[in-house]
Design an enzyme around this catalytic site. Structure first.
Site, short mmCIF file in Angstrom:
data_model
loop_
_atom_site.label_atom_id
_atom_site.label_comp_id
_atom_site.label_asym_id
_atom_site.label_seq_id
_atom_site.Cartn_x
_atom_site.Cartn_y
_atom_site.Cartn_z
N ASN A 106 0.81 -1.21 0.00
CA ASN A 106 0.00 0.00 0.00
C ASN A 106 0.85 1.27 0.00
OD1 ASN A 106 -2.36 1.86 0.41
ND2 ASN A 106 -3.36 -0.13 0.44
N ARG A 107 0.22 2.40 0.33
CA ARG A 107 0.84 3.70 0.03
C ARG A 107 1.60 4.33 1.18
NH1 ARG A 107 -3.57 2.90 -2.97
NH2 ARG A 107 -3.38 3.38 -5.17
N HIS A 132 3.21 -0.01 -2.86
CA HIS A 132 3.59 -1.43 -2.97
C HIS A 132 5.08 -1.67 -3.19
CE1 HIS A 132 -0.55 -2.44 -2.75
NE2 HIS A 132 -0.87 -2.45 -4.02
N HIS A 207 -1.20 -10.21 -3.23
CA HIS A 207 -2.02 -9.39 -4.11
C HIS A 207 -2.76 -10.17 -5.20
CE1 HIS A 207 -3.14 -5.57 -5.99
NE2 HIS A 207 -2.66 -4.97 -4.91
N SER A 208 -3.33 -11.32 -4.85
CA SER A 208 -4.14 -12.03 -5.85
C SER A 208 -5.44 -11.28 -6.10
CB SER A 208 -4.49 -13.45 -5.36
OG SER A 208 -3.49 -14.36 -5.75
N GLN A 316 -6.92 -4.42 3.20
CA GLN A 316 -7.32 -3.58 2.08
C GLN A 316 -8.27 -4.40 1.22
OE1 GLN A 316 -6.05 -0.44 1.74
NE2 GLN A 316 -6.68 0.17 -0.31
N GLU A 344 -6.23 -7.81 0.91
CA GLU A 344 -4.81 -7.73 1.24
C GLU A 344 -4.64 -7.51 2.74
OE1 GLU A 344 -3.33 -4.52 -1.39
OE2 GLU A 344 -5.20 -4.89 -2.43
C1 BGC Z 1 -4.37 -0.67 -4.27
C2 BGC Z 1 -4.93 0.02 -5.48
C3 BGC Z 1 -3.94 -0.17 -6.58
C4 BGC Z 1 -3.73 -1.61 -6.81
C5 BGC Z 1 -2.65 -1.81 -7.83
C6 BGC Z 1 -4.23 -2.10 -4.57
O1 BGC Z 1 -3.69 -2.76 -3.48
O2 BGC Z 1 -5.16 -0.47 -3.13
O3 BGC Z 1 -5.16 1.37 -5.25
O4 BGC Z 1 -4.36 0.46 -7.75
O5 BGC Z 1 -3.34 -2.25 -5.64
O6 BGC Z 1 -2.97 -2.80 -8.66
#
Ligand code: BGC
Length: 379
Positions: A106-107, A132, A207-208, A316, A344
């Site tokens: 995440n960010r 990420h 991230h599946s 998430q 996630e």
């Molecule tokens: C995020 C999205 C992002 C995506 C990338 C997710 O985990 O929350 O905002 O665009 O990942 O593929």
């Protein structure tokens, strides 16, 4: 003597990589070449099977799940994750399909955070923010395969990656080990352990993109989702947390009793507008690992059910809002808007910049641990 060594060698190799010559039933991990990177490095695909007929294919580029075959209520086994047919797809991918992301899932606001008074600057790969792990995060790394084994209760693969001090701006040499296991109860578990040689931050996740219909031409809007959570960490522009908590009660963010994903996804509600749909962190009520079911997804047509268990404080839920019909995935299928969703498990986004969020700090001598389980069933 040399014959004995040869036999012992064969047995060892068989138990590590389930040799071709092994009894068909026990041959649960198959390995094959998936592709070659530009520098010539070989990437392998490992197929883990269980006695229920389910299987998962994982490659050591990005420690990525490339397919996950699970039965529907009539026993029909279909792929329930999005991905690509070739390595090239994963190398060029910007959606993080199936991979382990990090160091920080995440960010991070403007890619900046402080540790012990020192400010670190991470790669900005999502507008003015860091997402990420950056451009060359864990999802773009070639992982070492430590072992791939099968037992009476399924099969597993252990992979590790050494992320060098300074990679994408993060301090410390971090070693992350990930164990994927598929057991006979159709549970795909992911165990993470990580260490560092300097204080740093670590928050990997998986991230599946799931689509339980088994056909990625369908959207995920009819899937019913329950998240055991009463609060989200609301976001501002750029999907950066404000640092506050807000109750989901009487809002389109309330999944606590289970609701169709599509029900309120286009609601005229500020958080939905900022996320272009669902793309938020839910604060999990319970997160004690295998005792804590944090989410259930039910797909009525196929009868498939996905339950998520974790020891992480947040999750998430991303409803595939940025899939826009420009990516061609497996079997030539073009992935349209909202044809996959991610769950996630992780720490809260941007936690290094919010002292009221759980800490993602990792010290030398400590071990980062995470267990997340995706359990499949039918109804
Ligand atoms: C995020 C999205 C992002 C995506 C990338 C997710 O985990 O929350 O905002 O665009 O990942 O593929």
């Amino acid at each position: 003597m040399s014959k004995k060594i040869l036999i012992a060698g064969i047995i060892l190799t068989c138990s590590l990589f389930s040799c071709q010559s092994q009894d068909e039933e026990k041959q649960m991990v198959e390995k094959k070449l998936f592709g070659k990177l530009a520098g010539g490095e070989e990437v392998y695909e490992y197929k883990l099977k269980n006695s229920a007929g389910a299987e998962v294919k994982i490659i050591n580029y990005g420690a990525t799940v490339v397919s996950l075959m699970m039965p529907d209520r009539n026993g029909k086994i279909e792929d329930v994750v999005l991905g690509y047919d070739s390595l090239e797809g994963y190398v060029n991918d910007k959606s993080y399909f199936g991979s382990i992301v990090g160091r920080y899932g995440n960010r991070i606001d403007k890619g900046k955070f402080k540790l012990d008074g020192k400010e670190y600057h991470l790669t900005l790969n999502d507008g003015e923010n860091h997402l990420h792990g950056g451009t060359l995060g864990f999802n773009k790394a070639l992982w070492n395969v430590d072992s791939a084994t099968s037992s009476d209760n399924g099969s597993s693969i252990t992979m590790s990656y050494l992320s060098k001090d300074g990679e994408e701006g993060y301090p410390g040499n971090v070693k992350l080990t990930v164990v994927y296991e598929l057991n006979n109860d159709n549970e795909l578990s992911i165990n993470y352990t990580g260490t560092t040689d300097k204080p740093t931050i670590l928050n990997p996740t998986h991230h599946s993109y799931f689509n339980l219909t088994g056909d990625p031409n369908n959207t995920i809007l009819d899937h019913e989702l329950m998240i055991d959570s009463d609060n989200i960490t609301p976001v501002k522009k750029g999907l950066i947390p404000t640092g506050k908590f807000s109750t989901v009660e009487n809002t389109p963010m309330d999944f606590s009793r289970g609701v169709r994903i599509g029900e309120f996804i286009n609601a005229d509600y500020a958080q939905i507008k900022l996320g272009f749909g669902y793309d938020h962190n839910w604060v999990l009520n319970k997160h004690q690992g295998l005792q804590s079911k944090v989410a259930t997804v039910y797909e009525p047509k196929s009868g498939r059910v996905l339950e998520v268990f974790t020891d992480q404080p947040g999750m998430q839920f991303y409803s595939g809002n940025f899939l826009d019909g420009t990516v061609k995935g497996k079997n030539g299928v073009v992935y349209k808007h909202r044809t996959g969703f991610c769950l996630e498990a992780q720490n809260y986004p941007d936690s290094p910049n919010h002292s009221n969020f759980p800490s993602a700090r990792l010290e030398p001598g400590q071990t980062y641990r995470q267990t997340t389980v995706y359990r499949f069933a039918v109804k």
